[in-house]
Design an enzyme around this catalytic site. Structure first.
Site, PDB file in Angstrom:
ATOM      1  N   TYR A   1      -2.741   3.535  -9.092  1.00 42.22           N
ATOM      2  CA  TYR A   1      -3.380   2.252  -9.393  1.00 42.22           C
ATOM      3  C   TYR A   1      -4.307   2.328 -10.610  1.00 42.22           C
ATOM      4  CZ  TYR A   1      -1.752   0.608  -4.818  1.00 42.22           C
ATOM      5  OH  TYR A   1      -0.979   0.247  -3.745  1.00 42.22           O
TER       6      TYR A   1
ATOM      7  N   LYS B   1       4.120  13.653  -0.855  1.00 42.35           N
ATOM      8  CA  LYS B   1       5.569  13.642  -1.127  1.00 42.35           C
ATOM      9  C   LYS B   1       5.860  14.891  -1.950  1.00 42.35           C
ATOM     10  CE  LYS B   1       9.610  11.499  -1.072  1.00 42.35           C
ATOM     11  NZ  LYS B   1      10.423  11.452   0.146  1.00 42.35           N
TER      12      LYS B   1
ATOM     13  N   ASP C   1      -2.538   2.823   1.037  1.00 41.75           N
ATOM     14  CA  ASP C   1      -2.485   1.361   1.065  1.00 41.75           C
ATOM     15  C   ASP C   1      -1.365   0.915   2.007  1.00 41.75           C
ATOM     16  OD1 ASP C   1      -2.769  -1.283   0.453  1.00 41.75           O
ATOM     17  OD2 ASP C   1      -2.218  -1.115  -1.650  1.00 41.75           O
TER      18      ASP C   1
ATOM     19  N   ASP D   1       7.333   9.566   3.876  1.00 43.49           N
ATOM     20  CA  ASP D   1       8.415   8.793   4.512  1.00 43.49           C
ATOM     21  C   ASP D   1       8.498   9.132   6.002  1.00 43.49           C
ATOM     22  OD1 ASP D   1       9.051  11.267   3.432  1.00 43.49           O
ATOM     23  OD2 ASP D   1      11.095  10.748   2.854  1.00 43.49           O
TER      24      ASP D   1
ATOM     25  N   ASP E   1      -1.690  -0.467   6.219  1.00 44.49           N
ATOM     26  CA  ASP E   1      -1.206  -1.781   6.653  1.00 44.49           C
ATOM     27  C   ASP E   1      -0.176  -1.634   7.765  1.00 44.49           C
ATOM     28  OD1 ASP E   1      -2.845  -3.072   4.860  1.00 44.49           O
ATOM     29  OD2 ASP E   1      -1.289  -4.484   4.236  1.00 44.49           O
TER      30      ASP E   1
END
Ligand code: NAD
Length: 364
Positions: free
Chosen positions: A144, A194, A250, A226, A254
């Site tokens: 970001y 990852k 993020d 994942d 959620d």
């Protein structure tokens, strides 16, 4: 712990922000009176309300007051009238500016499944029962913020670039925070990355492994993002603290919010390093947005905002007894059925204010 004065900046913001913040402040003042602490509350503008009054989503005065306060309590920002504008002119820009000004690099999101809300989760009861996770998301680095970024060229060669950048320093400081938090909970830390594909994640994983030698009482495991997305829904009760970089955090936080039954239940705390004075400045806010669809009607669930007050008491003021009392009161109010419409009560839904009053009386 001696008696204290709590210097808190209140930023009600937009939509349901002022309604839920009012109840959170009611609980904060109740706890202060009950335990004999003093509150010094100041209010300022952020988001759409600030654009209307001053032209800026994050006015200088708000910045000054936030830097002078021990803790900032935010409602929510965002108004539909600004939806069509570019990101730099929207109310949410004020929130990013505030996080940056306070240098809060770790976003803590507790996700609990209260027994009385077990039916509100779309997952089977046996799976969500006992879920109590703390997600620690790195907040000021990664994809970001990384440079270079941008869109260049035209036609078939038009190219968009974002960069996932982390320094050792950035990873170490959020890692240490997560290990420290795991130590105060059930002693388990899952670091999510990852590393099978990204160099960035290889550095992340290596640093977490190195840090684990300093925290031998914490059991560290690594999980690919994942796989973590899957495991959070298959066996959420097995997680204790999860630490991960900005984008992964993020998305995973959620996803995990579904476990709690309603977005109106989720508090958050954003914290950084201790100041030279020893204070741990923090920004406390519900995870939900300004919910313009229900604003101004007393329908909003204030428990995420009230849970954010419990987090403030715990992290910034170091008051575990007072914080636990608020969390216990939230559980009791849920069990009593005095809940807003989003939690689908059996009888008539309670109003935002009813819930705030009920939490105060459950605190005692
Ligand atoms: P939202 O979280 O505001 O609302 C999503 C849905 O959840 C709506 O149906 C809403 O009614 C419901 N909801 C949210 N909070 C609730 C509560 N406390 N009690 C009961 N129901 C609740 O997300 P959105 O609709 O995508 O966004 C609305 C505005 O908020 C937008 O402008 C968005 O940019 C902004 N936003 C702000 C923040 C923030 O301030 N941190 C976070 C997310 C979205």
């Amino acid at each position: 712990m001696g008696l204290m004065t709590w210097n808190v900046l209140v930023l009600p913001g937009d939509g349901i922000g002022p309604e839920v913040t009012r109840e959170a402040i009611r609980v904060l003042e109740h706890v202060a009176a009950r335990w004999g602490h003093q509150t010094r509350l100041q209010e300022a503008l952020l988001g759409g309300a600030a654009i209307h009054a001053t032209g800026s989503p994050f006015p200088d005065r708000t910045r000054e007051l936030a830097l002078e306060s021990d803790a900032t309590l935010l409602g929510a920002v965002g108004l539909p009238e600004f939806d069509g504008l570019p990101p730099s002119e929207r109310p949410e820009k004020g929130l990013l500016g505030l996080r940056k000004a306070l240098d809060v690099y770790a976003n803590l999101r507790p996700v609990r499944c209260y027994d009385s809300l077990i039916e509100s989760s779309p997952l089977k009861n046996a799976i969500v029962q006992g879920t109590d996770i703390l997600i620690v998301r790195e907040l000021t680095g990664g994809l970001y913020f990384g440079q270079p970024r941008g869109i260049e060229g035209a036609g078939p060669d038009e190219t968009a670039v974002n960069s996932m950048v982390y320094t050792r320093h950035e990873i170490e400081r959020v890692g240490r925070m997560a290990f420290g938090l795991a130590r105060q909970r059930r002693g388990r830390l899952t670091s999510v990355d990852k590393a099978n594909v990204l160099e960035n994640s290889q550095l992340w994983r290596g640093i977490m492994t190195q840090l684990s030698t300093e925290y031998q009482d914490v059991e560290l495991d690594h999980m690919l993002v994942d796989n973590c997305a899957m495991q959070l829904l298959l066996r959420p009760a097995d997680f204790d603290v999860v630490v991960t970089e900005n984008l992964f955090g993020d998305i995973l936080s959620d996803e995990a919010s579904v476990l709690a039954g309603s977005i109106g239940m989720l508090p958050s705390a954003s914290i950084g390093d201790r100041l030279p004075s020893g204070a741990l400045r923090g920004l406390y806010e519900p995870v939900h947005g300004s919910a313009p669809d229900i604003a101004g009607r007393g329908l909003a669930n204030p428990l995420a905002a009230i849970g954010s007050v419990a987090a403030m008491l715990k992290y910034t003021f170091g008051l575990s007894e007072e914080s636990a009392a608020v969390e216990r009161a939230i559980g009791e109010v849920l069990a009593s059925g005095t809940v807003t419409a989003d939690l689908k009560p059996a009888g008539e839904p309670a109003s935002t204010r009813d819930v705030g009053l009920a939490v105060c009386s459950a605190v005692g």
